[in-house]
Design a protein around this motif. Sequence first.
Motif, PDB file in Angstrom:
ATOM      1  N   LYS A  14       0.835  -1.200   0.000  1.00 44.69           N
ATOM      2  CA  LYS A  14       0.000   0.000   0.000  1.00 44.69           C
ATOM      3  C   LYS A  14       0.870   1.251   0.000  1.00 44.69           C
ATOM      4  CE  LYS A  14      -3.219   2.575   2.960  1.00 44.69           C
ATOM      5  NZ  LYS A  14      -3.997   2.560   4.229  1.00 44.69           N
TER       6      LYS A  14
ATOM      7  N   TYR B 205      -9.967   3.485   0.929  1.00 48.57           N
ATOM      8  CA  TYR B 205      -9.021   2.407   0.659  1.00 48.57           C
ATOM      9  C   TYR B 205      -9.503   1.127   1.353  1.00 48.57           C
ATOM     10  CZ  TYR B 205      -4.731  -0.135  -0.058  1.00 48.57           C
ATOM     11  OH  TYR B 205      -3.822  -1.076  -0.466  1.00 48.57           O
ATOM     12  N   ALA B 206      -9.493  -0.069   0.707  1.00 54.52           N
ATOM     13  CA  ALA B 206      -9.031  -0.247  -0.653  1.00 54.52           C
ATOM     14  C   ALA B 206     -10.176  -0.138  -1.657  1.00 54.52           C
ATOM     15  CB  ALA B 206      -8.385  -1.615  -0.791  1.00 54.52           C
TER      16      ALA B 206
END
Length: 430
Positions: A164, A218-219
């Motif tokens: 990430k 996110y995600a």
Amino acid sequence: MEFTDVEPDADCVCGGCASRRRARLHAARIEDGGHRSARGARRAAVLVAAVGSVLGGAGGATAAPAPQPNSGTAIPDTPQGGVSGLHGESTTAPRLRAAQPATTRAEIMQRAQRWVDQQVPYSMSRYWSDGYRQDCSGFVSMAWNLGSSQTTWTLPNFADRISKDDLQPGDALIYNNPANPESGSHVVLFGGWTDSSRTRYIALEQTRPGTTKRSTPYAYWSNAGSYLPYRYRGLSQPMPVPDAYPGADKFGPGKVNPYVTRLGQMLVQRGGGRFYKEGPSPDWGEADRRATEAFQLAQGWRGAEADGIPGKDTWDYLVNHRGKDIPPAAARTSAPAPSTTTPPAPPAPAAPPGFPGAGSFGPGQVNDFVRLLGEQLVKKGYGRYYTEGPSRDWGEADRRNVEAFQRAQGWSGAEADGYPGPDTWKLLFG
């Protein structure tokens, strides 16, 4: 071993085989009243394995293991077709191999933005004028310039897993659902973080009714724990940007191109590094505007000549290393000695600005009203969510600070959603 249930042309990418595979999948859903039968699911799994074997055997690429879906969560309503050539036609094409045509991040984002601008309608069976299938995996295949429409199961053969923290514009987030490979999987293109806490990002995706670009948690909105970040293997270094001024249309909100990167790099060399939390990128941002403005002010320019958008003179000064560098941030000085003269009368207070409308605020908005709002929140004591000073770009920090102010008024629910309305504006500036 029984082969009658297995599509014999699983590794063929011609239009006829692709159509037969889709027809069989559709027939399986009809026979089961809209649900995939156990036999259909087994066939789909074998098909996926076959495609993965074909691609995995080329160039040493191997398919990434599929993540397990989160039970009880919604899935995007974006079914996808199988691997296919451009326009769905591949009568003379050889087997697809996991080759990586060279491209740059700027080119990836430019191609993706074209579909956003054209609002390409979603379809798993139609192909856009550039030849790519109009579903989620076709969109990323187009952005990565793969030369064929892949699936969420085969895209990882062209990419490497990343973390990430490594995500940059042009990377992808892929979710594969082994229980429903065709209709339960999804992929989005990463367009950059919207907040310093990295809880939201700009997602470019092909979903119903058409190509979208929006702020996304996110995600993803659902199955967030199962989306995996990937980076296309064929990224190459961009060609050197010419010294000639490219024109004002290459700079400003929404612009993504190599000239923006070159501008940022030159500004950093001239003392503007403090404006960038991360290195300069192809995406125009508030850091580029502030650094450009600081350089223009350092030359003694004012007004329209120091608007933060590089004109021909600004570009010429930077390219040829002319003029003065950006001075360092002003150091804090001690308070001046008390004056014995009578201070001048304070100026009359300025009239509060009128409410510009709700459309000026929210994800993707970049304007002076956003910065004015942030500055007023700080003055009122509601700026604790800013890690940097307020800017013209709306972000999560703006929303949370507005929400804190609204809740301090005793409001709740829709009245404290973090988006300023006329009443919020009046109380802040009244």
